[in-house]
Design an enzyme around this catalytic site. Structure first.
Site, PDB file in Angstrom:
ATOM      1  N   SER A  10       0.817  -1.218   0.000  1.00 24.15           N
ATOM      2  CA  SER A  10       0.000   0.000   0.000  1.00 24.15           C
ATOM      3  C   SER A  10       0.849   1.265   0.000  1.00 24.15           C
ATOM      4  O   SER A  10       0.319   2.370   0.079  1.00 24.15           O
ATOM      5  CB  SER A  10      -0.931  -0.006   1.212  1.00 24.15           C
TER       6      SER A  10
ATOM      7  N   ASN B  82      -2.546  -2.785  12.867  1.00 29.84           N
ATOM      8  CA  ASN B  82      -3.993  -2.541  12.786  1.00 29.84           C
ATOM      9  C   ASN B  82      -4.401  -1.277  13.534  1.00 29.84           C
ATOM     10  O   ASN B  82      -5.163  -0.454  13.015  1.00 29.84           O
ATOM     11  CB  ASN B  82      -4.769  -3.743  13.321  1.00 29.84           C
TER      12      ASN B  82
ATOM     13  N   THR C 198     -38.662  28.946 -10.611  1.00 30.58           N
ATOM     14  CA  THR C 198     -39.043  27.574 -10.275  1.00 30.58           C
ATOM     15  C   THR C 198     -39.206  26.883 -11.629  1.00 30.58           C
ATOM     16  O   THR C 198     -39.610  27.527 -12.605  1.00 30.58           O
ATOM     17  CB  THR C 198     -40.374  27.491  -9.482  1.00 30.58           C
TER      18      THR C 198
ATOM     19  N   SER D 249     -11.652  28.231 -26.833  1.00 27.12           N
ATOM     20  CA  SER D 249     -11.792  27.069 -27.704  1.00 27.12           C
ATOM     21  C   SER D 249     -10.643  27.076 -28.696  1.00 27.12           C
ATOM     22  O   SER D 249     -10.173  28.134 -29.124  1.00 27.12           O
ATOM     23  CB  SER D 249     -13.127  27.163 -28.438  1.00 27.12           C
TER      24      SER D 249
ATOM     25  N   ASN E   9     -15.342  29.797 -22.238  1.00 28.53           N
ATOM     26  CA  ASN E   9     -16.122  28.710 -21.634  1.00 28.53           C
ATOM     27  C   ASN E   9     -16.010  28.662 -20.112  1.00 28.53           C
ATOM     28  O   ASN E   9     -14.954  28.949 -19.554  1.00 28.53           O
ATOM     29  CB  ASN E   9     -15.639  27.363 -22.201  1.00 28.53           C
TER      30      ASN E   9
ATOM     31  N   GLU F 272     -17.939  23.789 -14.900  1.00 32.39           N
ATOM     32  CA  GLU F 272     -18.286  22.479 -15.476  1.00 32.39           C
ATOM     33  C   GLU F 272     -17.490  21.347 -14.815  1.00 32.39           C
ATOM     34  O   GLU F 272     -18.015  20.271 -14.539  1.00 32.39           O
ATOM     35  CB  GLU F 272     -18.037  22.478 -16.991  1.00 32.39           C
TER      36      GLU F 272
ATOM     37  N   TYR G 258     -10.154  -6.404  12.250  1.00 36.87           N
ATOM     38  CA  TYR G 258      -9.480  -5.932  11.048  1.00 36.87           C
ATOM     39  C   TYR G 258      -9.470  -6.998   9.953  1.00 36.87           C
ATOM     40  O   TYR G 258      -9.266  -8.186  10.211  1.00 36.87           O
ATOM     41  CB  TYR G 258      -8.030  -5.531  11.359  1.00 36.87           C
TER      42      TYR G 258
ATOM     43  N   GLN H  29      -7.866  -1.859   3.727  1.00 37.30           N
ATOM     44  CA  GLN H  29      -6.829  -1.083   3.045  1.00 37.30           C
ATOM     45  C   GLN H  29      -7.446  -0.277   1.891  1.00 37.30           C
ATOM     46  O   GLN H  29      -6.897   0.733   1.470  1.00 37.30           O
ATOM     47  CB  GLN H  29      -5.747  -2.034   2.531  1.00 37.30           C
TER      48      GLN H  29
ATOM     49  N   LYS I 159      -8.515   3.819   1.503  1.00 35.35           N
ATOM     50  CA  LYS I 159      -7.624   4.967   1.339  1.00 35.35           C
ATOM     51  C   LYS I 159      -7.689   5.692   0.001  1.00 35.35           C
ATOM     52  O   LYS I 159      -8.020   6.888  -0.045  1.00 35.35           O
ATOM     53  CB  LYS I 159      -6.182   4.534   1.608  1.00 35.35           C
TER      54      LYS I 159
HETATM   55  N1  ARG Z   1      -1.697  -1.342   4.815  1.00 34.83           N
HETATM   56  C1  ARG Z   1      -2.607  -1.840   5.778  1.00 34.83           C
HETATM   57  C2  ARG Z   1      -3.940  -1.076   5.687  1.00 34.83           C
HETATM   58  O1  ARG Z   1      -3.959  -0.058   5.061  1.00 34.83           O
HETATM   59  C3  ARG Z   1      -2.016  -1.696   7.144  1.00 34.83           C
HETATM   60  C4  ARG Z   1      -2.508  -2.650   8.154  1.00 34.83           C
HETATM   61  C5  ARG Z   1      -1.915  -3.989   7.925  1.00 34.83           C
HETATM   62  N2  ARG Z   1      -2.333  -4.939   8.892  1.00 34.83           N
HETATM   63  C6  ARG Z   1      -2.298  -6.235   8.668  1.00 34.83           C
HETATM   64  N3  ARG Z   1      -2.726  -7.003   9.605  1.00 34.83           N
HETATM   65  N4  ARG Z   1      -1.925  -6.705   7.514  1.00 34.83           N
HETATM   66  O2  ARG Z   1      -4.957  -1.465   6.184  1.00 34.83           O
END
Ligand code: ARG
Length: 458
Positions: free
Chosen positions: A23, A110, A155, A277, A285, A290, A317, A322, A325
């Protein structure tokens, strides 16, 4: 591949699996929050005697060094690390050796990621509020200058009754005011710290969760460790608030686009906020409006995506989380950009006041008031409605406004009309007789403006 969890494994991770799982390309956005969270965590560990003061100071100095080196680009956050947490911890160990290996005592990724995301989101809630307050000031400025600027109110996008530009702007003030209030509710509700929740079941170390929470500006720790690691409600609430803001901006943009059209010409967008344009030299424009309208889709998408991701996740968890995000980050940045750009466009836009007033006059917006005039003279409303309906038809045929009719013409429609009809249906009377709370009349509007100022502490 730099991983924190090699011990149990006898085989290396497949490269595609590694890439799919990693990530760091997006969670590096909360690098600063990760450093801040780790700093608070080690301060707390030293306070309860799990780390010595020297170990705490060495770790904090190491974290500061990493921060400085990333800022000066001496150290590059690279995808050889699985996530931002691994990046920071591995670099800390590189720098300060074995003491660095103590950073993660009593913590799990976590609760760490739950903390980082919450800190990052809290910053964005505040930044969004600030941008909105600035927009509210711009709107208030336009209101104060245009208490007597008459325009048609619509209206069904058909001219309805005359209002003022201040009144029209005031409606948006109320919408964005509610958006601000929503954000402060969210900030209050989300301001509890997940750090110390561990992987899901807390920890056997005697952590002082109140202390680390207070160091990070939280009102206290999250009260259940399973909820602490798996709650994403605050993010869903924020995305929902962002969707509402974006919906308001989109409606406003739609109006600016209509008002800026060749047919309306109520406003002229500043050159700095328009584009041309490549083929039609005459074009100017309203691209910003827009785009703001267009970007609403991706913000709604982020909310739908997270709601869908969360709906099937058992406690606590799971890696699905993940996925909270990328789209959230995109939505946060998109909405703040849209507010700032819209604000800039609005504050530099020119209002063609004569055209607006002329449009109100030409659009039979005083027809209701003409009917009310007859009612005042004793004609039942339903009859008055019908008489004015015939007058409107007559005027359309002659291509004139109601107030262009001679008194004889009026009298031929109903003997009740007198000379005072002209004053009764002037634009000025139509607007300024409307004085109930929230109406466009001059004095009612001044009261509304007073409330707006109070909201902005002005
Ligand atoms: N990159 C993970 C997330 O965004 C971090 C947590 C990872 N925890 C795990 N048990 N793999 O959620």
């Amino acid at each position: 591949m730099a991983q924190l969890w090699g011990g149990r494994f006898t085989k290396a991770t497949d490269q595609m699996v590694y890439d799919f799982n990693a990530s760091i390309i997006f969670d590096q956005k909360f690098f600063y929050q990760d450093i801040a969270g780790s700093t608070a965590h080690v301060k707390m560990l030293a306070r309860v005697g799990i780390l010595t003061d020297k170990e705490r100071d060495d770790i904090i100095a190491g974290l500061e060094g990493i921060k400085a080196d990333v800022e000066s680009e001496k150290l590059i956050i690279s995808s050889e690390y699985e996530d931002i947490h691994s990046f920071v911890e591995a670099n800390l160990i590189d720098r300060i050796g074995d003491t660095g290996k103590k950073l993660h005592t009593g913590r799990s990724r976590n609760d760490q990621v739950a903390l980082d995301m919450r800190l990052y989101t809290r910053d964005k809630v505040e930044a969004t509020s600030e941008a909105l307050e600035h927009l509210l000031e711009t709107i208030l400025g336009i209101m104060e200058e245009n208490v007597d600027t008459i325009m048609p109110g619509f209206t069904h996008l058909q001219k309805a009754q005359p209002i003022t530009l201040a009144h029209h702007m005031g409606a948006y003030f109320e919408m964005f005011k509610r958006d601000c209030l929503r954000l402060s509710d969210i900030r209050e509700r989300m301001n509890y710290c997940p750090l110390g929740s561990g992987a899901l079941a807390g920890t056997t170390y005697p952590l002082d969760r109140e202390y680390s929470a207070s160091l990070l500006g939280f009102d206290g720790p999250c009260l259940n460790s399973m909820d602490g690691v798996s709650d994403r409600d605050y993010l869903i609430e924020f995305l929902s608030a962002l969707c509402t803001i974006q919906m308001h901006l989109s409606r406003f943009s739609e109006e600016v686009i209509i008002w800026n059209s060749n047919e309306y010409r109520f406003v002229e967008i500043d050159d700095a906020y328009s584009t041309g344009s490549s083929i039609m030299p005459q074009k100017k424009n309203p691209d910003i409006a827009e785009l703001v309208r267009g970007k609403t889709g991706r913000v709604y998408g982020a909310l739908t995506s997270l709601l869908t991701t969360m709906k099937g996740i058992p406690l606590a968890y799971n890696k699905d989380m993940q996925e909270d995000k990328e789209l959230s980050f995109d939505a946060m940045d998109t909405v703040i950009n849209c507010i700032v750009l819209f604000d800039g466009m609005l504050s530099t836009m020119k209002f063609n006041k004569e055209i607006m007033e002329e449009s109100a006059k030409k659009g039979f917006t005083n027809a209701t008031d003409a009917a009310d005039y007859l009612v005042m003279k004793g004609v039942p409303f339903r009859d008055a409605h019908s008489i004015i309906g015939r007058i409107v038809l007559y005027c359309i045929d002659k291509n004139i406004a109601i107030d262009d009719m001679t008194l004889d013409e009026f009298k031929s429609m109903s003997p009740v009309f007198e000379e005072d009809i002209y004053k009764a249906i002037s634009m000025d009377t139509c607007v300024n007789k409307r004085l109930t709370v929230g109406a466009p009349g001059h004095d009612a509007m001044l009261q509304e403006i007073k409330q707006c100022k109070l909201f902005l502490n002005k």
